[in-house]
Design an enzyme around this catalytic site. Structure first.
Site, PDB file in Angstrom:
ATOM      1  N   CYS A 335       0.800  -1.243   0.000  1.00 28.58           N
ATOM      2  CA  CYS A 335       0.000   0.000   0.000  1.00 28.58           C
ATOM      3  C   CYS A 335       0.832   1.292   0.000  1.00 28.58           C
ATOM      4  O   CYS A 335       0.586   2.160  -0.842  1.00 28.58           O
ATOM      5  CB  CYS A 335      -0.985   0.040   1.153  1.00 28.58           C
ATOM      6  SG  CYS A 335      -1.395  -1.519   1.887  1.00 28.58           S
ATOM      7  N   ARG A 364       6.660 -10.920   6.207  1.00 31.83           N
ATOM      8  CA  ARG A 364       5.985 -10.712   7.482  1.00 31.83           C
ATOM      9  C   ARG A 364       6.602 -11.634   8.512  1.00 31.83           C
ATOM     10  O   ARG A 364       6.694 -12.844   8.278  1.00 31.83           O
ATOM     11  CB  ARG A 364       4.490 -10.998   7.334  1.00 31.83           C
ATOM     12  CG  ARG A 364       3.858 -10.017   6.383  1.00 31.83           C
ATOM     13  CD  ARG A 364       2.402 -10.268   6.150  1.00 31.83           C
ATOM     14  NE  ARG A 364       1.910  -9.329   5.142  1.00 31.83           N
ATOM     15  CZ  ARG A 364       0.694  -9.348   4.635  1.00 31.83           C
ATOM     16  NH1 ARG A 364      -0.155 -10.260   5.052  1.00 31.83           N
ATOM     17  NH2 ARG A 364       0.333  -8.477   3.723  1.00 31.83           N
ATOM     18  N   GLN A 382       1.289 -11.416  -2.717  1.00 30.17           N
ATOM     19  CA  GLN A 382      -0.138 -11.213  -2.957  1.00 30.17           C
ATOM     20  C   GLN A 382      -0.377 -10.822  -4.408  1.00 30.17           C
ATOM     21  O   GLN A 382       0.474 -10.185  -5.023  1.00 30.17           O
ATOM     22  CB  GLN A 382      -0.664 -10.074  -2.083  1.00 30.17           C
ATOM     23  CG  GLN A 382      -0.707 -10.414  -0.611  1.00 30.17           C
ATOM     24  CD  GLN A 382      -1.305  -9.274   0.191  1.00 30.17           C
ATOM     25  OE1 GLN A 382      -1.060  -8.114  -0.096  1.00 30.17           O
ATOM     26  NE2 GLN A 382      -2.095  -9.620   1.179  1.00 30.17           N
ATOM     27  N   ASP A 384      -1.843  -8.323  -5.430  1.00 31.24           N
ATOM     28  CA  ASP A 384      -2.321  -7.111  -4.768  1.00 31.24           C
ATOM     29  C   ASP A 384      -2.738  -6.036  -5.765  1.00 31.24           C
ATOM     30  O   ASP A 384      -2.216  -5.972  -6.879  1.00 31.24           O
ATOM     31  CB  ASP A 384      -1.159  -6.574  -3.914  1.00 31.24           C
ATOM     32  CG  ASP A 384      -1.637  -5.753  -2.736  1.00 31.24           C
ATOM     33  OD1 ASP A 384      -2.862  -5.651  -2.531  1.00 31.24           O
ATOM     34  OD2 ASP A 384      -0.776  -5.208  -2.024  1.00 31.24           O
ATOM     35  N   HIS A 386      -4.450  -1.700  -5.589  1.00 31.69           N
ATOM     36  CA  HIS A 386      -5.080  -0.600  -4.868  1.00 31.69           C
ATOM     37  C   HIS A 386      -5.843   0.248  -5.863  1.00 31.69           C
ATOM     38  O   HIS A 386      -5.269   0.688  -6.859  1.00 31.69           O
ATOM     39  CB  HIS A 386      -4.027   0.226  -4.119  1.00 31.69           C
ATOM     40  CG  HIS A 386      -3.397  -0.560  -3.018  1.00 31.69           C
ATOM     41  ND1 HIS A 386      -2.232  -1.273  -3.188  1.00 31.69           N
ATOM     42  CD2 HIS A 386      -3.818  -0.800  -1.752  1.00 31.69           C
ATOM     43  CE1 HIS A 386      -1.950  -1.905  -2.059  1.00 31.69           C
ATOM     44  NE2 HIS A 386      -2.894  -1.656  -1.177  1.00 31.69           N
ATOM     45  N   LYS A 465     -14.882  -4.284   5.294  1.00 24.09           N
ATOM     46  CA  LYS A 465     -14.169  -5.143   4.345  1.00 24.09           C
ATOM     47  C   LYS A 465     -14.957  -6.415   4.044  1.00 24.09           C
ATOM     48  O   LYS A 465     -15.851  -6.789   4.800  1.00 24.09           O
ATOM     49  CB  LYS A 465     -12.796  -5.519   4.900  1.00 24.09           C
ATOM     50  CG  LYS A 465     -12.869  -6.310   6.188  1.00 24.09           C
ATOM     51  CD  LYS A 465     -11.496  -6.824   6.612  1.00 24.09           C
ATOM     52  CE  LYS A 465     -11.649  -7.614   7.908  1.00 24.09           C
ATOM     53  NZ  LYS A 465     -10.589  -8.524   8.184  1.00 24.09           N
ATOM     54  N   HIS A 511      -8.255  -1.673  -1.114  1.00 20.99           N
ATOM     55  CA  HIS A 511      -7.171  -2.659  -1.175  1.00 20.99           C
ATOM     56  C   HIS A 511      -7.834  -3.967  -1.569  1.00 20.99           C
ATOM     57  O   HIS A 511      -8.836  -4.340  -0.963  1.00 20.99           O
ATOM     58  CB  HIS A 511      -6.542  -2.917   0.192  1.00 20.99           C
ATOM     59  CG  HIS A 511      -6.126  -1.706   0.951  1.00 20.99           C
ATOM     60  ND1 HIS A 511      -4.802  -1.417   1.186  1.00 20.99           N
ATOM     61  CD2 HIS A 511      -6.842  -0.740   1.555  1.00 20.99           C
ATOM     62  CE1 HIS A 511      -4.737  -0.311   1.910  1.00 20.99           C
ATOM     63  NE2 HIS A 511      -5.951   0.118   2.157  1.00 20.99           N
TER      64      HIS A 511
HETATM   65 ZN   LIG Z   1      -3.104  -2.474   0.659  1.00 22.43          ZN
END
Ligand SMILES: [Zn+2]
Ligand SMILES: [Zn+2]
Length: 632
Positions: A335, A364, A382, A384, A386, A465, A511
């Protein structure tokens, strides 16, 4: 007073009546079979009083699949376990014994270590207790009395729990065993029809490795032997499909102690990974996402801005600066980098929505004890993205993301279902903002007719979410992707866009990761397919077996033709019998095996499909078949 029953009828009861009283008022049979009350959705011990106007449901021994009814049965079995252990191992210290998803456990500090072999005698002792019959009584006591009691019994863990307990302190007693416990419990042990102690493990008191290591005994219990048998059968199937075992057997990946929680992908595993990556890229391009690439390490200052320093630092790998440099953090999420990209110049409402996508490696620092194969890793990638948009665009963007996820999971024959998490007590933003955000998410789920549950108050502080789950062939539900509404991070980064009204507004960020992570997704796919992948994902799609030395040249020619057409083919020219080579290909779950001998030619190939069926196909026919089976 009156309580409301599930059919909305009202039941008149004397003030202070308990769940058990309510059951008795309805009928003696129900009173006998009742195991638990559910009051306005929360569980309550049958012995506790009800209040006027409460909506109650009485669970009985017939609710054999209900998770609350199973939990009370299993928790009660955990108490029987503690009773048995105290009798068989005098001097043992008892800690805690809660129900868990598939059973229960109890933690003990044994005077002498025990082994798996001891579980049998403990299980026998529990059976004896059940045959004798046990019933539970509940009493409430003062903290002083509880402390005195557990001090006298030399039970330091219980004393510590009593010292720190909040609210009413209650004890449950069955036979000669009394436990500090909030409940709820069964009336008596007769509903426990089947149980099994399954394993032993080490566990630190309160999960803290600085504390004493205790011995955890795991077990499970059911309302019938049939249910226990079915459960054990499912466990057996799950063991056979365990992706950690299959990952080695199929040569997909392994782990090394030098980097816990970080898979080393072998070429065959990487093939699967790349096929999923190709899907991600193809679909992102179709659906208006823009591929970007941002740094892996950032100055600590960025993590302070993003809020990760405050909320997520414990899970981050940090690189302390020598030479008086700043501390860097390895990114656990993409992000902040995407916020910097968006903020790199002035934006107009005409540009929105902007959808940045990146499948970068993230790290992580998960606790070593929680790592589990590919499904819980430290190195995570991910799919991922945005999405920066106006508030009015949120609904359409969430809608498109749900459409996307249905397509993705559908590729594997899995239907997604969801959990919508709504506003928590501790939150940012006004109620009107939350109303609109939750409505946008919920209406998208409704429009797609997706199954979902609502997690009241489970949202993050920055927005509601949707968590995406899928159910595999063993009927296990896995949490996969997520779609999160964020009204906080754009603010922290001071992001704006110039509106049609010529003033600056803050964009909303969504996200979203739909596979979730490649690592976890592949781990689950391995188990879902038991390693028997569909042709488009199979690391080796065809293996050519030349019958004898004389056929090797033709075998290689065939392999090269398949490879040239874009398929993954190889030859097995080992000096093994044909039968042995066919068996090996079966074990490796190669989808198509082509035997090439004297009788074969491009016009007539002997094609064996994994899991059954042999046919004769021309090379053109085979290619046609392959194209059909691998079509996106
Ligand atoms: Zn994010
Ligand atoms: Zn208990």
């Amino acid at each position: 007073m009156k309580v409301v029953l599930p059919d909305s009828s009202e039941l008149e009861l004397p003030d202070g009546a308990s769940g058990l009283d309510a059951a008795r008022a309805i009928g003696p049979k129900l009173a006998e079979q009742a195991v638990l009350a559910r009051v306005d959705g929360a569980t309550r011990d049958l012995r506790l009083p009800l209040a006027d106007g409460e909506r109650i449901q009485l669970l009985t021994t017939r609710d054999t699949q209900d998770s609350d009814a199973l939990a009370v049965l299993r928790h009660s079995t955990a108490h029987l376990l503690a009773e048995a252990v105290l009798r068989l191992h005098p001097g043992v210290k008892i800690a805690i014994g809660p129900p868990i998803a598939e059973g229960f456990y109890y933690d003990f500090e044994f005077p002498e270590p025990i082994s798996e072999a001891d579980l049998e005698s403990i299980e026998e002792e529990i059976r004896r207790e059940i045959t004798e019959g046990r019933s539970w009584t509940r009493e409430e006591i003062s903290r002083e009395d509880a402390l005195a009691r557990f001090a006298a019994e030399e039970q330091p863990y219980k004393a510590e729990l009593a010292r720190e307990a909040e609210g009413t302190i209650s004890l449950y007693t069955q036979g000669d065993f009394t436990d500090l416990c909030r409940g709820p419990h069964l009336q008596d042990s007769s509903p426990i029809r089947a149980l099994k102690l399954t394993s032993l493990a080490g566990a630190y008191w309160r999960g803290d490795e600085k504390n004493t290591q205790l011995t955890r005994i795991y077990g499970t219990a059911f309302y019938s032997q049939t249910d226990l048998d079915a459960h054990l059968e499912r466990l057996e199937q799950a063991r056979a499909r365990d992706h950690r075992r299959l990952g080695m057997q199929l040569d997909l990946f392994h782990f090394d102690e030098h980097s816990p929680g970080s898979p080393l992908w072998h070429p065959k595993g990487m093939t699967i990974y790349n096929e999923l990556e190709a899907v991600r890229r193809r679909e992102n391009a179709k659906r208006g996402y823009l591929e970007v690439k941002t740094p892996l390490i950032y100055d600590k200052a960025l993590w302070i801005t993003s809020g990760h320093w405050e909320k997520f630092r414990e899970n981050m790998f940090l690189i302390p600066g020598d030479r008086d440099e700043q501390t860097y953090g390895i990114k656990p999420m993409n992000c902040p980098g995407h916020m910097l990209l968006y903020g790199s110049r002035l934006r107009s409402y005409r540009e929105l929505p902007i959808r940045y996508a990146e499948a970068a490696p993230l790290h992580r620092n998960e606790l070593a004890g929680t790592l589990h194969g590919l499904t819980r890793v430290r190195y995570v990638t991910q799919d991922d993205a945005h999405i920066f948009c106006t508030e009015n665009q949120v609904a359409a963007e969430v809608d498109a993301a749900i459409d996307y996820v249905r397509y993705l999971y559908g590729l594997f024959g899995m239907e997604p279902h969801a959990e919508l998490s709504t506003r928590p007590d501790n939150r940012l933003g006004s109620d009107e903002q939350w109303d609109r955000a939750e409505a946008a998410l919920q209406s998208a789920l409704d429009r797609h007719g997706m199954m979902y549950v609502i997690g009241e108050g489970e949202g993050t502080f920055y927005g509601p979410k949707i968590d995406l789950h899928m159910t595999d062939v063993l009927d296990r539900s896995w949490q996969m992707g997520t779609i999160q509404y964020d009204m906080q991070m754009p603010e922290r980064f001071g992001l704006t866009y110039m509106g049609a009204d010529n003033t600056e507004h803050m964009p909303i960020v969504i996200h979203r990761a739909l596979f979730g992570s490649f690592e976890r997704f592949i781990g689950i796919l391995v188990e879902h397919y038991a390693g028997d992948f569909p042709l488009w994902l199979a690391p080796v799609q065809a293996r050519v077996l030349p019958v004898g030395e004389a056929h090797r040249e033709q075998g290689r020619g065939l392999r090269d033709r398949l490879t040239a057409e874009g398929f993954r083919a190889e030859t097995d020219e080992r000096d093994e019998t044909l039968g042995k080579r066919i068996r090996d290909a079966e074990l490796e779950k190669v989808p198509f095996v082509i035997v090439y001998g004297d009788r074969e030619s491009d016009e007539a190939l002997a094609v064996r499909k994994h899991g059954g069926g042999q046919s004769t196909l021309s090379l053109d026919g085979l290619l046609e078949r392959f194209r059909e089976l691998t079509e996106p």
